[in-house]
Design an enzyme around this catalytic site. Structure first.
Site, PDB file in Angstrom:
ATOM      1  N   LYS A  85      -5.000  14.369 -38.046  1.00  0.00           N
ATOM      2  CA  LYS A  85      -5.071  15.824 -38.257  1.00  0.00           C
ATOM      3  C   LYS A  85      -4.942  16.150 -39.752  1.00  0.00           C
ATOM      4  O   LYS A  85      -5.654  16.989 -40.276  1.00  0.00           O
ATOM      5  CB  LYS A  85      -3.977  16.530 -37.431  1.00  0.00           C
ATOM      6  CG  LYS A  85      -4.319  16.519 -35.948  1.00  0.00           C
ATOM      7  CD  LYS A  85      -3.175  16.918 -35.046  1.00  0.00           C
ATOM      8  CE  LYS A  85      -3.579  16.655 -33.588  1.00  0.00           C
ATOM      9  NZ  LYS A  85      -2.527  16.911 -32.616  1.00  0.00           N
TER      10      LYS A  85
ATOM     11  N   GLN B 120       3.482  18.412 -32.612  1.00  0.00           N
ATOM     12  CA  GLN B 120       2.852  17.285 -31.921  1.00  0.00           C
ATOM     13  C   GLN B 120       3.623  16.967 -30.639  1.00  0.00           C
ATOM     14  O   GLN B 120       4.830  16.736 -30.672  1.00  0.00           O
ATOM     15  CB  GLN B 120       2.819  16.056 -32.857  1.00  0.00           C
ATOM     16  CG  GLN B 120       2.095  14.863 -32.275  1.00  0.00           C
ATOM     17  CD  GLN B 120       0.608  15.121 -32.011  1.00  0.00           C
ATOM     18  OE1 GLN B 120      -0.092  15.708 -32.834  1.00  0.00           O
ATOM     19  NE2 GLN B 120       0.141  14.699 -30.854  1.00  0.00           N
TER      20      GLN B 120
ATOM     21  N   ASP C 140      -3.073  25.282 -31.317  1.00  0.00           N
ATOM     22  CA  ASP C 140      -3.317  24.396 -30.173  1.00  0.00           C
ATOM     23  C   ASP C 140      -3.799  25.189 -28.955  1.00  0.00           C
ATOM     24  O   ASP C 140      -4.324  24.613 -28.008  1.00  0.00           O
ATOM     25  CB  ASP C 140      -2.022  23.658 -29.788  1.00  0.00           C
ATOM     26  CG  ASP C 140      -1.960  22.253 -30.370  1.00  0.00           C
ATOM     27  OD1 ASP C 140      -3.038  21.677 -30.650  1.00  0.00           O
ATOM     28  OD2 ASP C 140      -0.843  21.729 -30.534  1.00  0.00           O
TER      29      ASP C 140
END
Ligand code: NDP
Length: 278
Positions: free
Chosen positions: A52, A96, A119
């Site tokens: 990422k 995460q 997200d």
């Protein structure tokens, strides 16, 4: 020979388009910053976080890395999220997953501002998706839609079967397909006759987390097969939820693993980061 849907190529196209957008925003004096929080040092998470950060660098997005020790408490993590929610320099926040067991994942997702939830996991964004309002969409299913569209595969009016009903893949996937005017069926571990349902699919999307589970017996002749699954076998080789070699001669198009859905997830995350700054 079926069409092999090249997720690597399509994700690069998307990232290049985003790079241009970010350059234009910079000319207008707008910088984009993504905060990436990792708690603990799970090796798979470290790889995902690294990828990422690399994607951010490629596109021109600033990434703020928080590498927190495994012992970080839920309260400490919530405090950091609160600071980032209130920091105007930060556009997107990503924690995460999975987080260590002593931290309640749901609480963490709920704590991220829906306006910075790149997200697309926050209940507000999930709700917006289900009623067709603009919000952040979960990256993997959004990536599958892009794969289909950019491969000129028509979704409108098609019989689509999604196998798997997780909050991050299966459910949002089915809503997105519905928005594209597909007729959608969702299957899961209680589906009575899975083969009978999957064999109806013009487009079959598999996200079950079972290596090579879907064989040619589950697939209609000429179907498009999208394999979301990702597994590493004992020889360190990657494979999906679909038995690629077994279904290959029967399908009209298929995503490989690796190089199919995987790279799209990060490209769509980058897309959400750019959206967060607009
Ligand atoms: P989950 O484990 O959260 O969900 C799996 C779903 O599959 C559940 O709904 C489950 O049903 C269903 N299922 C499991 N076994 C069967 C079966 N035998 N028959 C029918 N349905 C079944 O997984 P995720 O959605 O998070 O992930 C799915 C796969 O996709 C994994 O391999 C994961 O690694 C991969 N993945 C890949 C990403 C990428 O970027 N490429 C991103 C996210 C995930 P039930 O609800 O009844 O238990």
């Amino acid at each position: 020979m079926p069409q092999i849907i090249d997720g690597k190529l399509i994700s690069t196209q998307i990232k290049d388009e985003l790079k241009e957008k970010v350059a234009k925003l910079k000319e207008e004096g707008k910088e984009i910053t993504l905060a990436v929080i990792q708690v603990g040092n799970d090796p798979a998470s470290t790889v995902y976080v690294g990828n990422k950060k690399k994607a951010c660098e490629y596109i021109g997005i600033n990434s703020l890395a928080y590498e927190l020790p495994e012992e970080t408490t839920e309260a400490q993590l919530l405090e950091i999220i609160d600071e980032l929610n209130n920091n105007d320099m930060v556009n997107g926040i990503l924690v995460q997953l999975p987080v260590p067991k002593h931290i309640n994942e749901e609480k963490i997702i709920d704590a991220i501002s829906p306006l910075k939830d790149v997200d697309g996991f926050h209940p507000q964004n999930v709700g917006k998706l289900s009623i067709g309002q603009k919000g952040f969409v979960s990256c993997t299913p959004a990536g599958v839609i892009q794969l289909l569209k950019r491969s000129n595969i028509d979704i409108d009016g098609k019989e689509c079967v999604v196998v798997g009903r997780s909050n991050i893949v299966g459910k949002p996937m089915s809503v997105l397909l519905l928005q594209e005017n597909a007729t959608v069926t969702i299957c899961h571990s209680h589906t009575a006759d899975l083969k009978e349902v999957t064999k109806r699919a013009d487009i079959l999307i598999v996200a079950i987390g079972q290596p090579k589970f879907i064989t040619s017996e589950y697939v209609k002749e000429g179907a498009v097969v999208i394999d979301v699954g990702i597994h590493r076998n004992e020889n360190n080789k990657l494979c999906g939820d679909v038995d690629y070699d077994d279904v290959f001669d029967k399908v009209s198009a298929i995503t490989p693993v690796p190089g199919g859905v995987g790279p799209m997830t990060i490209a769509m995350l980058m897309n959400n980061c750019v959206e967060s700054a607009l």
